[in-house]
Design an enzyme around this catalytic site. Structure first.
Site, PDB file in Angstrom:
ATOM      1  N   TYR A 142       0.850  -1.181   0.000  1.00 41.14           N
ATOM      2  CA  TYR A 142       0.000   0.000   0.000  1.00 41.14           C
ATOM      3  C   TYR A 142       0.890   1.236   0.000  1.00 41.14           C
ATOM      4  O   TYR A 142       1.873   1.297   0.737  1.00 41.14           O
ATOM      5  CB  TYR A 142      -0.889   0.002   1.244  1.00 41.14           C
ATOM      6  CG  TYR A 142      -1.783   1.219   1.368  1.00 41.14           C
ATOM      7  CD1 TYR A 142      -2.816   1.442   0.468  1.00 41.14           C
ATOM      8  CD2 TYR A 142      -1.590   2.144   2.398  1.00 41.14           C
ATOM      9  CE1 TYR A 142      -3.637   2.562   0.584  1.00 41.14           C
ATOM     10  CE2 TYR A 142      -2.416   3.262   2.521  1.00 41.14           C
ATOM     11  CZ  TYR A 142      -3.435   3.461   1.609  1.00 41.14           C
ATOM     12  OH  TYR A 142      -4.252   4.559   1.726  1.00 41.14           O
ATOM     13  N   ASP A 237       9.269   2.801   0.129  1.00 43.41           N
ATOM     14  CA  ASP A 237       8.197   3.448   0.872  1.00 43.41           C
ATOM     15  C   ASP A 237       8.373   3.047   2.330  1.00 43.41           C
ATOM     16  O   ASP A 237       7.965   1.976   2.751  1.00 43.41           O
ATOM     17  CB  ASP A 237       6.826   3.025   0.334  1.00 43.41           C
ATOM     18  CG  ASP A 237       5.693   3.717   1.082  1.00 43.41           C
ATOM     19  OD1 ASP A 237       5.968   4.359   2.119  1.00 43.41           O
ATOM     20  OD2 ASP A 237       4.529   3.603   0.633  1.00 43.41           O
ATOM     21  N   LYS A 265       3.814   8.742   9.154  1.00 45.05           N
ATOM     22  CA  LYS A 265       3.622   8.106  10.463  1.00 45.05           C
ATOM     23  C   LYS A 265       4.652   8.565  11.522  1.00 45.05           C
ATOM     24  O   LYS A 265       4.500   9.653  12.047  1.00 45.05           O
ATOM     25  CB  LYS A 265       3.564   6.593  10.283  1.00 45.05           C
ATOM     26  CG  LYS A 265       2.360   6.251   9.363  1.00 45.05           C
ATOM     27  CD  LYS A 265       2.024   4.808   9.191  1.00 45.05           C
ATOM     28  CE  LYS A 265       0.698   4.672   8.457  1.00 45.05           C
ATOM     29  NZ  LYS A 265       0.728   3.985   7.183  1.00 45.05           N
TER      30      LYS A 265
HETATM   31  C1  LIG Z   1       0.117   4.526   5.820  1.00 49.15           C
HETATM   32  C2  LIG Z   1       0.903   4.303   4.592  1.00 49.15           C
HETATM   33  C3  LIG Z   1       0.871   5.200   3.511  1.00 49.15           C
HETATM   34  C4  LIG Z   1      -0.086   6.353   3.470  1.00 49.15           C
HETATM   35  O1  LIG Z   1       0.167   7.294   4.439  1.00 49.15           O
HETATM   36  P1  LIG Z   1      -1.030   8.297   4.870  1.00 49.15           P
HETATM   37  O2  LIG Z   1      -0.368   9.196   5.867  1.00 49.15           O
HETATM   38  O3  LIG Z   1      -2.107   7.446   5.436  1.00 49.15           O
HETATM   39  O4  LIG Z   1      -1.454   9.006   3.652  1.00 49.15           O
HETATM   40  C5  LIG Z   1       1.742   5.003   2.468  1.00 49.15           C
HETATM   41  N1  LIG Z   1       2.599   3.967   2.465  1.00 49.15           N
HETATM   42  C6  LIG Z   1       2.653   3.075   3.469  1.00 49.15           C
HETATM   43  C7  LIG Z   1       3.647   1.966   3.412  1.00 49.15           C
HETATM   44  C8  LIG Z   1       1.788   3.197   4.546  1.00 49.15           C
HETATM   45  O5  LIG Z   1       1.808   2.287   5.530  1.00 49.15           O
END
Ligand SMILES: *Cc1c(COP(=O)(O)O)cnc(C)c1O
Length: 425
Positions: A142, A237, A265
């Site tokens: 994701y 990511d 995060k």
């Molecule tokens: C949570 C998440 C996102 C998206 O971040 P948001 O702050 O919710 O937009 C993107 N990549 C990864 C791996 C994530 O866990």
């Protein structure tokens, strides 16, 4: 009716699904969400006064535990000086220096407001830098909810992605190719098919949005070599793994170099912050220095930067937090594995450092296909049992369990006892 139930009923009338992010609705575990009133350390308390030992940690940011005094005090102090200026500030410089000095391969970094925004911008920078359009992502990873990344895998590896959400035009995902996590051959065939067209390969260096799926030995290194060979940008990511596996995230943990890294995060200490950074020559393509446009009214917001800086500098100055967390994770998830084995439960426990997942399946979970063999009804049952026992787990099978520095060994022993009782029945 509980206060949570009453509030949720009101919420459903005025907020789609009653929540501001879908997983919070408890839909896949068939329950009513608990409305959280406050949190501190390893615990959250709901509107009815129920206290839970929390393993979501706001989906990662609360690596030091909820409402950590150093972060809270930094925020309170920043508030005294004003909430937003829409102008450059000292804290942004200090934040960028902290990251660039102490994380490998980050020469420059740009602050944004969420992980979604970080990834969307990093992809644009990679495309601008290479002058290519196609990107490769892995099914089950994701990367936020931007159009180009909401794809289902095509029926064959060579087919362009099909949108995974209503409202995403086919054109937006036409350049998004899907590969299979932990299967380097699928990446190799995409490069064989499009040797000069792939701008970037993006992945979660540890899959954490299909449940926790660690990379197999050599997988990240092989992707690195392919990207180098074909001149594609490798984007890690690290929205979950960044500042969690260690201060240098997955790059440091696995010793693999990315070209661009995205954060979210943990970087905001609980405030809405994201960032993308990496090699100077790529980051120099970003406006106002270069032709890749990206902007943000509230980016680098002083209060958010104060929270993020307080959390990151504390983590940076206390490397023992990481040693402790990773050791705790290894022990805790190892114990769950033993419990499952002892009780003959049909479940698989994956983990990496302070991240872990229990999949209710017999198959080894190495990618999205195998993750999907999990019995989500069993997870819902397990979730309900744990919630009733005062343990707040992710309200969906395909999410991680997040350990924080605030979870004590006694608390984790207690959780292991509950898990043992559950698997015995
Ligand atoms: C949570 C998440 C996102 C998206 O971040 P948001 O702050 O919710 O937009 C993107 N990549 C990864 C791996 C994530 O866990």
């Amino acid at each position: 009716m509980t206060t949570s139930e009453k509030l949720f009923e009101r919420a459903c009338r005025v907020i789609p699904g009653g929540v501001n992010s879908p997983v919070r609705a408890f839909g896949s575990v068939g329950r009513t969400p608990r409305m959280i009133a406050c949190a501190g350390g390893a615990y959250m308390t709901d509107e009815d006064g129920n206290r839970y030992l929390d393993f979501v940690g706001s989906w990662g940011p609360m690596i030091l535990g909820h409402n950590h005094p150093a972060v809270r005090e930094a925020v309170a102090k920043a508030c005294e000086n004003g909430l937003s200026f829409g102008a450059a500030t000292r804290r942004e410089v200090e934040m960028a220096e902290l990251i660039c000095r102490h994380v490998r391969n980050i020469d420059m970094v740009r602050m944004v407001n969420s992980g979604t925004e970080a990834v969307m911008s990093a992809i644009r920078a990679a495309r601008g830098y290479t002058g290519r359009d196609k990107i490769v992502k892995f099914t089950g990873c994701y990367h936020g909810h931007s159009d180009a990344l909401l794809v289902q895998a095509g029926s064959g590896v060579m087919t362009a992605g099909i949108p995974d959400s209503a409202g995403v035009p086919k054109g937006c995902t036409a350049d998004t190719l899907s590969a299979v996590y932990n299967d380097i051959d699928t990446v190799r065939s995409l490069f064989d098919a499009f040797p000069d067209e792939i701008a970037a390969v993006i992945l979660e260096p540890v899959g954490a949005n299909m449940g926790v799926v660690p990379p197999k030995d050599g997988f990240l290194q092989e992707i690195r070599s392919l990207c180098t060979k074909y001149g594609a940008v490798l984007i890690f990511d690290e929205v979950i793994t960044g500042f969690r596996l260690g201060f240098e995230g997955a790059q440091g943990y696995f010793g693999v170099d990315a070209d661009l890294v995205t954060y979210g995060k943990i970087i905001g200490g609980g405030m809405p912050v994201g960032a993308y950074g990496g090699r100077r020559e790529i980051m120099e393509c970003v406006a106002p220095l270069g032709p890749v446009y990206q902007a943000g009214t509230l980016s680098g917001n002083p209060v958010a930067m104060a929270a993020g800086y307080a959390q990151l500098s504390l983590l940076k100055n206390h490397p023992e937090i990481y040693t402790g967390l990773n050791r705790k994770g290894e022990w805790f998830f190892g114990e769950i594995r033993s419990i499952v084995a002892e009780t003959g439960g049909s479940a698989v426990v994956n983990s990496c450092g302070s991240l872990g997942s229990i999949f209710f399946t017999d198959r080894e979970v190495v990618d999205y296909e195998t993750a999907k063999t999990s019995d989500t009804a069993k997870y819902a049952d397990y979730f309900g049992y744990m919630l009733n026992s005062g343990i707040y787990l992710a309200p969906a099978q395909f999410e991680a369990m997040f350990l924080s520095a605030a979870h004590t060994e006694e608390e984790l022993e207690h959780v292991l006892e509950l898990i043992r009782t559950y698997f015995k029945k």
